[in-house]
Design a protein around this motif. Structure first.
Motif, PDB file in Angstrom:
ATOM      1  N   ARG A  31       0.864  -1.138  -0.065  1.00 31.47           N
ATOM      2  CA  ARG A  31       0.137   0.020  -0.072  1.00 31.47           C
ATOM      3  C   ARG A  31       0.710   1.150  -0.019  1.00 31.47           C
ATOM      4  NH1 ARG A  31      -4.707  -1.297   4.363  1.00 31.47           N
ATOM      5  NH2 ARG A  31      -5.786  -2.628   3.037  1.00 31.47           N
ATOM      6  N   THR A  32       1.878   1.130   0.769  1.00 35.02           N
ATOM      7  CA  THR A  32       2.713   2.499   0.779  1.00 35.02           C
ATOM      8  C   THR A  32       3.491   2.678  -0.635  1.00 35.02           C
ATOM      9  OG1 THR A  32       3.258   1.995   3.208  1.00 35.02           O
ATOM     10  CG2 THR A  32       4.785   3.385   1.979  1.00 35.02           C
ATOM     11  N   LEU A  33       3.992   1.769  -1.027  1.00 32.42           N
ATOM     12  CA  LEU A  33       4.378   1.866  -2.482  1.00 32.42           C
ATOM     13  C   LEU A  33       3.352   2.310  -3.531  1.00 32.42           C
ATOM     14  CD1 LEU A  33       6.892  -1.250  -2.833  1.00 32.42           C
ATOM     15  CD2 LEU A  33       7.619   1.043  -2.593  1.00 32.42           C
ATOM     16  N   VAL A  34       2.395   2.005  -3.453  1.00 38.28           N
ATOM     17  CA  VAL A  34       1.374   2.251  -4.557  1.00 38.28           C
ATOM     18  C   VAL A  34       0.999   3.625  -4.210  1.00 38.28           C
ATOM     19  CG1 VAL A  34      -1.187   1.992  -4.979  1.00 38.28           C
ATOM     20  CG2 VAL A  34       0.385   0.026  -4.788  1.00 38.28           C
ATOM     21  N   ALA A  35       0.841   4.198  -2.998  1.00 39.09           N
ATOM     22  CA  ALA A  35       0.543   5.669  -2.414  1.00 39.09           C
ATOM     23  C   ALA A  35       1.437   6.364  -3.075  1.00 39.09           C
ATOM     24  CB  ALA A  35       0.428   5.756  -0.849  1.00 39.09           C
ATOM     25  N   GLN A  36       2.885   5.873  -2.812  1.00 37.95           N
ATOM     26  CA  GLN A  36       4.016   6.651  -3.612  1.00 37.95           C
ATOM     27  C   GLN A  36       3.966   6.912  -4.796  1.00 37.95           C
ATOM     28  OE1 GLN A  36       7.292   4.712  -1.499  1.00 37.95           O
ATOM     29  NE2 GLN A  36       7.416   6.159   0.062  1.00 37.95           N
ATOM     30  N   ALA A  37       3.507   6.000  -5.508  1.00 34.81           N
ATOM     31  CA  ALA A  37       3.589   5.937  -6.977  1.00 34.81           C
ATOM     32  C   ALA A  37       2.519   6.741  -7.558  1.00 34.81           C
ATOM     33  CB  ALA A  37       3.485   4.576  -7.540  1.00 34.81           C
ATOM     34  N   VAL A  38       1.243   6.807  -7.017  1.00 35.58           N
ATOM     35  CA  VAL A  38       0.274   7.699  -7.024  1.00 35.58           C
ATOM     36  C   VAL A  38       0.608   9.130  -6.725  1.00 35.58           C
ATOM     37  CG1 VAL A  38      -2.079   8.406  -6.289  1.00 35.58           C
ATOM     38  CG2 VAL A  38      -1.586   6.084  -6.837  1.00 35.58           C
ATOM     39  N   MET A  39       1.316   9.543  -5.868  1.00 35.71           N
ATOM     40  CA  MET A  39       1.722  10.843  -5.535  1.00 35.71           C
ATOM     41  C   MET A  39       2.614  11.063  -6.485  1.00 35.71           C
ATOM     42  SD  MET A  39       0.209  12.061  -2.898  1.00 35.71           S
ATOM     43  CE  MET A  39       1.271  13.331  -2.200  1.00 35.71           C
ATOM     44  N   LEU A  40       3.486  10.432  -6.945  1.00 32.91           N
ATOM     45  CA  LEU A  40       4.426  10.799  -8.015  1.00 32.91           C
ATOM     46  C   LEU A  40       3.709  11.158  -9.546  1.00 32.91           C
ATOM     47  CD1 LEU A  40       7.229  11.122  -9.148  1.00 32.91           C
ATOM     48  CD2 LEU A  40       7.383   8.718  -9.740  1.00 32.91           C
ATOM     49  N   VAL A  41       2.839  10.251  -9.784  1.00 41.45           N
ATOM     50  CA  VAL A  41       1.943  10.633 -10.923  1.00 41.45           C
ATOM     51  C   VAL A  41       1.295  11.903 -10.719  1.00 41.45           C
ATOM     52  CG1 VAL A  41      -0.079   9.888 -12.062  1.00 41.45           C
ATOM     53  CG2 VAL A  41       1.412   8.236 -11.512  1.00 41.45           C
ATOM     54  N   ALA A  42       0.715  12.048  -9.713  1.00 43.93           N
ATOM     55  CA  ALA A  42       0.107  13.539  -9.285  1.00 43.93           C
ATOM     56  C   ALA A  42       1.137  14.775  -9.452  1.00 43.93           C
ATOM     57  CB  ALA A  42      -0.477  13.493  -7.995  1.00 43.93           C
ATOM     58  N   ALA A  43       2.448  14.498  -8.963  1.00 49.32           N
ATOM     59  CA  ALA A  43       3.327  15.552  -9.050  1.00 49.32           C
ATOM     60  C   ALA A  43       3.884  15.673 -10.364  1.00 49.32           C
ATOM     61  CB  ALA A  43       4.479  15.253  -8.106  1.00 49.32           C
ATOM     62  N   VAL A  44       3.899  14.749 -11.391  1.00 48.99           N
ATOM     63  CA  VAL A  44       4.317  14.986 -12.485  1.00 48.99           C
ATOM     64  C   VAL A  44       3.227  15.302 -13.377  1.00 48.99           C
ATOM     65  CG1 VAL A  44       4.768  13.469 -14.628  1.00 48.99           C
ATOM     66  CG2 VAL A  44       6.003  12.944 -12.578  1.00 48.99           C
ATOM     67  N   ALA A  45       1.881  15.053 -13.098  1.00 42.52           N
ATOM     68  CA  ALA A  45       0.796  15.821 -14.061  1.00 42.52           C
ATOM     69  C   ALA A  45       0.736  17.320 -13.541  1.00 42.52           C
ATOM     70  CB  ALA A  45      -0.342  15.014 -13.735  1.00 42.52           C
ATOM     71  N   GLY A  46       0.816  17.516 -12.026  1.00 40.74           N
ATOM     72  CA  GLY A  46       0.584  18.823 -11.860  1.00 40.74           C
ATOM     73  C   GLY A  46       1.812  19.782 -12.554  1.00 40.74           C
ATOM     74  N   SER A  47       2.894  19.098 -12.384  1.00 42.21           N
ATOM     75  CA  SER A  47       4.211  19.932 -12.977  1.00 42.21           C
ATOM     76  C   SER A  47       3.932  20.139 -14.332  1.00 42.21           C
ATOM     77  CB  SER A  47       5.670  19.327 -12.501  1.00 42.21           C
ATOM     78  OG  SER A  47       5.632  19.150 -11.323  1.00 42.21           O
ATOM     79  N   TRP A  48       3.524  19.307 -15.179  1.00 39.28           N
ATOM     80  CA  TRP A  48       3.076  19.247 -16.652  1.00 39.28           C
ATOM     81  C   TRP A  48       2.145  20.323 -16.746  1.00 39.28           C
ATOM     82  CZ3 TRP A  48      -0.641  17.746 -20.078  1.00 39.28           C
ATOM     83  CH2 TRP A  48      -0.461  17.771 -21.138  1.00 39.28           C
ATOM     84  N   ILE A  49       1.162  20.254 -16.100  1.00 34.41           N
ATOM     85  CA  ILE A  49       0.177  21.331 -16.221  1.00 34.41           C
ATOM     86  C   ILE A  49       0.663  22.917 -16.170  1.00 34.41           C
ATOM     87  CG2 ILE A  49      -2.260  22.314 -15.638  1.00 34.41           C
ATOM     88  CD1 ILE A  49      -2.854  19.194 -15.328  1.00 34.41           C
ATOM     89  N   VAL A  50       1.346  22.877 -14.908  1.00 30.80           N
ATOM     90  CA  VAL A  50       1.602  24.385 -14.570  1.00 30.80           C
ATOM     91  C   VAL A  50       2.629  24.760 -15.255  1.00 30.80           C
ATOM     92  CG1 VAL A  50       2.758  25.673 -12.508  1.00 30.80           C
ATOM     93  CG2 VAL A  50       0.983  23.907 -12.249  1.00 30.80           C
ATOM     94  N   ALA A  51       4.155  24.027 -15.637  1.00 33.96           N
ATOM     95  CA  ALA A  51       5.156  24.419 -16.227  1.00 33.96           C
ATOM     96  C   ALA A  51       5.826  23.999 -17.334  1.00 33.96           C
ATOM     97  CB  ALA A  51       6.189  24.591 -14.970  1.00 33.96           C
ATOM     98  N   GLY A  52       5.036  22.580 -17.730  1.00 29.32           N
ATOM     99  CA  GLY A  52       5.478  22.235 -19.119  1.00 29.32           C
ATOM    100  C   GLY A  52       6.065  20.868 -19.063  1.00 29.32           C
ATOM    101  N   SER A  53       6.733  20.384 -20.131  1.00 32.45           N
ATOM    102  CA  SER A  53       7.332  19.051 -20.344  1.00 32.45           C
ATOM    103  C   SER A  53       8.631  18.922 -19.466  1.00 32.45           C
ATOM    104  CB  SER A  53       7.833  18.517 -21.608  1.00 32.45           C
ATOM    105  OG  SER A  53       8.464  19.694 -22.279  1.00 32.45           O
ATOM    106  N   TYR A  54       9.521  19.952 -19.211  1.00 37.51           N
ATOM    107  CA  TYR A  54      10.774  19.838 -18.526  1.00 37.51           C
ATOM    108  C   TYR A  54      10.405  19.697 -17.068  1.00 37.51           C
ATOM    109  CZ  TYR A  54      13.733  20.761 -22.623  1.00 37.51           C
ATOM    110  OH  TYR A  54      14.284  20.696 -23.851  1.00 37.51           O
ATOM    111  N   ALA A  55       9.539  20.516 -16.601  1.00 38.29           N
ATOM    112  CA  ALA A  55       8.882  20.506 -15.198  1.00 38.29           C
ATOM    113  C   ALA A  55       8.556  19.136 -14.754  1.00 38.29           C
ATOM    114  CB  ALA A  55       8.061  21.744 -14.976  1.00 38.29           C
ATOM    115  N   ALA A  56       7.860  18.297 -15.761  1.00 37.07           N
ATOM    116  CA  ALA A  56       7.407  17.129 -15.536  1.00 37.07           C
ATOM    117  C   ALA A  56       8.371  16.088 -15.288  1.00 37.07           C
ATOM    118  CB  ALA A  56       6.310  16.642 -16.611  1.00 37.07           C
ATOM    119  N   LEU A  57       9.454  16.338 -16.519  1.00 38.50           N
ATOM    120  CA  LEU A  57      10.348  15.307 -16.353  1.00 38.50           C
ATOM    121  C   LEU A  57      11.347  15.545 -14.984  1.00 38.50           C
ATOM    122  CD1 LEU A  57      12.180  13.075 -17.787  1.00 38.50           C
ATOM    123  CD2 LEU A  57      13.550  15.130 -19.181  1.00 38.50           C
ATOM    124  N   SER A  58      11.296  16.817 -14.742  1.00 43.86           N
ATOM    125  CA  SER A  58      12.317  17.132 -13.413  1.00 43.86           C
ATOM    126  C   SER A  58      11.495  16.456 -12.252  1.00 43.86           C
ATOM    127  CB  SER A  58      12.567  18.312 -13.326  1.00 43.86           C
ATOM    128  OG  SER A  58      12.965  19.148 -14.363  1.00 43.86           O
TER     129      SER A  58
END
Length: 144
Positions: A31-58
């Motif tokens: 459960r902990t690993l899945v929760a961390q992966a979900v949070m990573l997907v949210a961070a990548v998606a949010g970074s992409w929406i706000v600042a673009g592809s380099y931010a998402a990759l970062s």
């Protein structure tokens, strides 16, 4: 009343008790690993929406810097829980040191290789989201 005479009472576990403990521990790790992966997907998606592809990759690099070593450590713990591999406190501390050292190494490598395009705030947000992935478990009351 052994405890009154200075003796520690023995805890006796049945095979069913041991199996229930192992199941609960392995479920909590997954459960902990899945929760961390979900949070990573949210961070990548949010970074992409706000600042673009380099931010998402970062953000992805920042999150994977902790998620990958943590997944390897969790696999080792799972082998100790459900497999024939024995574990000890020393194993835990060596694994934790490996996990933290690997995370620092991966972050350093990401900074070195991404000098021209790395978006620092996004990378740190990705790392922070993965580090705090257990917050999802708290919110949904799924902590083991």
């Amino acid at each position: 009343m052994d405890w009154q005479q200075g003796k520690t009472p023995q805890l006796v576990l049945t095979d069913a008790d041991r199996l229930a403990i192992k199941k609960r521990a392995s479920t909590g790790i997954m459960r902990t690993l899945v929760a961390q992966a979900v949070m990573l997907v949210a961070a990548v998606a949010g970074s992409w929406i706000v600042a673009g592809s380099y931010a998402a990759l970062s953000a992805l690099l920042g999150g994977l810097a902790y998620l990958l070593p943590n997944s390897l450590f969790a696999l080792r713990l799972l082998l100790g829980v459900i497999g024939p591999v024995s574990t000890s406190p020393i194993t835990f501390f060596v694994g934790e040191a490996f996990k933290l050292g690997s995370a620092v190494g991966i972050l350093g490598l990401a900074v070195w290789l991404g000098q021209g395009w790395l978006v620092w705030p996004a990378m740190l947000i990705g790392l922070l989201c993965v580090l705090k992935g257990y917050v999802l478990l708290l919110v949904f009351r799924k902590l083991p």
